[in-house]
Design a protein around this motif. Structure first.
Motif, PDB file in Angstrom:
ATOM      1  N   UNK A  29       5.449   7.126  -6.865  1.00  0.00           N
ATOM      2  CA  UNK A  29       5.689   6.989  -8.306  1.00  0.00           C
ATOM      3  C   UNK A  29       6.943   6.171  -8.578  1.00  0.00           C
ATOM      4  N   UNK A  30       7.490   5.565  -7.537  1.00  0.00           N
ATOM      5  CA  UNK A  30       8.739   4.824  -7.661  1.00  0.00           C
ATOM      6  C   UNK A  30       8.453   3.425  -8.211  1.00  0.00           C
ATOM      7  N   UNK A  31       9.183   3.001  -9.248  1.00  0.00           N
ATOM      8  CA  UNK A  31       9.008   1.649  -9.776  1.00  0.00           C
ATOM      9  C   UNK A  31       9.415   0.592  -8.738  1.00  0.00           C
ATOM     10  N   UNK A  43       0.827  -1.207   0.000  1.00  0.00           N
ATOM     11  CA  UNK A  43       0.000   0.000   0.000  1.00  0.00           C
ATOM     12  C   UNK A  43       0.863   1.259   0.000  1.00  0.00           C
ATOM     13  N   UNK A  44       1.907   1.263   0.820  1.00  0.00           N
ATOM     14  CA  UNK A  44       2.767   2.447   0.884  1.00  0.00           C
ATOM     15  C   UNK A  44       3.462   2.698  -0.452  1.00  0.00           C
ATOM     16  N   UNK A  52      15.499   2.505 -13.390  1.00  0.00           N
ATOM     17  CA  UNK A  52      15.018   3.870 -13.129  1.00  0.00           C
ATOM     18  C   UNK A  52      15.912   4.559 -12.093  1.00  0.00           C
ATOM     19  N   UNK A  53      15.859   5.879 -12.040  1.00  0.00           N
ATOM     20  CA  UNK A  53      16.710   6.656 -11.124  1.00  0.00           C
ATOM     21  C   UNK A  53      16.540   6.214  -9.683  1.00  0.00           C
TER      22      UNK A  53
END
Length: 151
Positions: free
Chosen positions: A53-55, A47-48, A113-114
Motif C-alpha cells: 500500500x506504499x505510494x 510486482x513487489x 506520504x509517511x
C-alpha cells in the motif's frame, strides 16, 4: 487417458530469497537492484511494490541527460507535493554543496506520504557524478519514510 496438467504461463514466480530481499526496501533509505539485462529486475520490483500500500514514484531513465533526470525526479515528487516538485525544478540539479543543502531542505520539508518509495529505473544510463552525489547525500540524510530504489 492420463490427465494433462495446465500451467498458467502468465503467472510470475519470484523466489522467497528475492521476495525477502525486496522486503528490505522499507528497512533502508537506499536499495540497489543489480543484475544483467533481461533478468527481470524491473518486473520484480514493480510486482513487489504493487502488492504493498506504499505510494511509489517511478522514474524511468532513457538517456544520460542530467537535466532530464532532474526534471523527472522533481516531477515524480511533485505528484505528491506540488510545491516540492516546483522548488526542485526551479533549483536545478545541485552541482555544489550549497545547492545540495538547499535540495535537502526542500526534500525534508516535502509533504510526502509517511512512507514513500522513489524508484529510478535504468539508473546506470545516467553516469553523472553530481547525480550520484545527490542520491548518496539524500540517502545519508535520513529523510523519514523516503526510500530510494535504483534499478
Amino acid at each position: 487417458m492420463p490427465k494433462s496438467r495446465t500451467f498458467n504461463v502468465k503467472r510470475l514466480y519470484f523466489s522467497q530469497r528475492l521476495t525477502d530481499a525486496l522486503a528490505g526496501i522499507f528497512n533502508y533509505p537506499l536499495t540497489a537492484v543489480e543484475a544483467p539485462m533481461g533478468y527481470g529486475k524491473t518486473t520484480a520490483v514493480r510486482e513487489y511494490l504493487g502488492k504493498t500500500d506504499i505510494p511509489v514514484g517511478w522514474q524511468r531513465i532513457y538517456d544520460h541527460s542530467p537535466n532530464s533526470f532532474w526534471q523527472g525526479f522533481a516531477s515524480r515528487l511533485g505528484q505528491w507535493d506540488k510545491d516540492c516538485g516546483q522548488s526542485l525544478q526551479h533549483l536545478g540539479l545541485p552541482t555544489d554543496g550549497i545547492l545540495l543543502q538547499e535540495a535537502l531542505l526542500i526534500l525534508a520539508g516535502a509533504e510526502l506520504p509517511a512512507s514513500f518509495v522513489m524508484v529510478i529505473d535504468d539508473f546506470h544510463l545516467i553516469e553523472n557524478p553530481a547525480i550520484d552525489r545527490f542520491i548518496e547525500v539524500v540517502a545519508a540524510s535520513g529523510i523519514p519514510g523516503l526510500h530510494i530504489v535504483l534499478i
